[in-house]
Design a protein around this motif. Structure first.
Motif, short mmCIF file in Angstrom:
data_model
loop_
_atom_site.label_atom_id
_atom_site.label_comp_id
_atom_site.label_asym_id
_atom_site.label_seq_id
_atom_site.Cartn_x
_atom_site.Cartn_y
_atom_site.Cartn_z
N VAL A 15 14.34 -76.78 27.53
CA VAL A 15 14.23 -75.85 26.40
C VAL A 15 13.16 -74.81 26.71
O VAL A 15 13.36 -73.62 26.50
CB VAL A 15 13.91 -76.60 25.09
N ASN A 16 12.03 -75.26 27.23
CA ASN A 16 10.95 -74.33 27.55
C ASN A 16 11.40 -73.29 28.58
O ASN A 16 11.10 -72.10 28.44
CB ASN A 16 9.72 -75.10 28.04
N LYS A 17 12.13 -73.72 29.59
CA LYS A 17 12.62 -72.79 30.62
C LYS A 17 13.62 -71.80 30.02
O LYS A 17 13.63 -70.62 30.37
CB LYS A 17 13.25 -73.55 31.77
N MET A 18 14.48 -72.27 29.12
CA MET A 18 15.44 -71.37 28.47
C MET A 18 14.71 -70.39 27.56
O MET A 18 15.06 -69.21 27.52
CB MET A 18 16.50 -72.17 27.70
N ARG A 19 13.70 -70.85 26.85
CA ARG A 19 12.89 -69.97 25.97
C ARG A 19 12.29 -68.83 26.75
O ARG A 19 12.23 -67.69 26.29
CB ARG A 19 11.74 -70.74 25.34
N ARG A 20 11.79 -69.15 27.94
CA ARG A 20 11.12 -68.15 28.77
C ARG A 20 12.09 -67.30 29.59
O ARG A 20 11.67 -66.36 30.26
CB ARG A 20 10.12 -68.83 29.71
N GLY A 21 13.38 -67.63 29.54
CA GLY A 21 14.36 -66.86 30.30
C GLY A 21 14.40 -67.23 31.77
O GLY A 21 14.97 -66.49 32.57
N VAL A 22 13.82 -68.37 32.13
CA VAL A 22 13.80 -68.81 33.52
C VAL A 22 15.18 -69.33 33.93
O VAL A 22 15.62 -69.12 35.05
CB VAL A 22 12.72 -69.90 33.74
N VAL A 23 15.85 -70.02 33.01
CA VAL A 23 17.21 -70.51 33.26
C VAL A 23 18.12 -70.12 32.11
O VAL A 23 17.66 -69.89 30.99
CB VAL A 23 17.27 -72.06 33.46
N GLN A 24 19.39 -70.05 32.41
CA GLN A 24 20.42 -69.80 31.42
C GLN A 24 21.09 -71.13 31.08
O GLN A 24 21.31 -71.95 31.97
CB GLN A 24 21.48 -68.84 31.98
#
Length: 96
Positions: free
Chosen positions: A30-39
């Motif tokens: 979730v954190n990675k998706m929030r930051r736009g690191v992963v889709q």
């Protein structure tokens, strides 16, 4: 980079852990998706749309090629020891 998911979670005070629980994944994802690191995968994007009551629509994860720079944005992966796969834009899994 701000995302619709980050905007929604900030506005509502929803934690990474609580969103992860609602959509069935790890809070670090979730954190990675929030930051736009992963889709997210298509299924995960649908779960996010449902969990946010439509505030984070599936289409918010799609951008036009000319709307962003040429840097790579990761995609959500599924991995187990000795076996990793990447969810392609078509939703199919390909060996990583």
């Amino acid at each position: 980079m701000t995302t619709a998911l980050n905007d929604f979670m900030t506005r509502t005070g929803l934690s990474d852990a609580k969103m992860a629980e609602q959509i069935g994944c790890d809070r670090s994802l979730v954190n990675k998706m929030r930051r736009g690191v992963v889709q997210p995968t298509l299924d995960r994007a649908a779960a996010i749309e449902e969990a946010s009551d439509g505030a984070v629509p599936m289409k918010s994860w799609i951008s036009r090629r000319d709307d962003h720079d040429s840097s790579f944005s990761g995609v959500e992966t599924t991995a187990s020891p000795g076996n990793a796969s990447v969810h392609s834009p078509s939703g199919q899994e390909a060996a990583a």
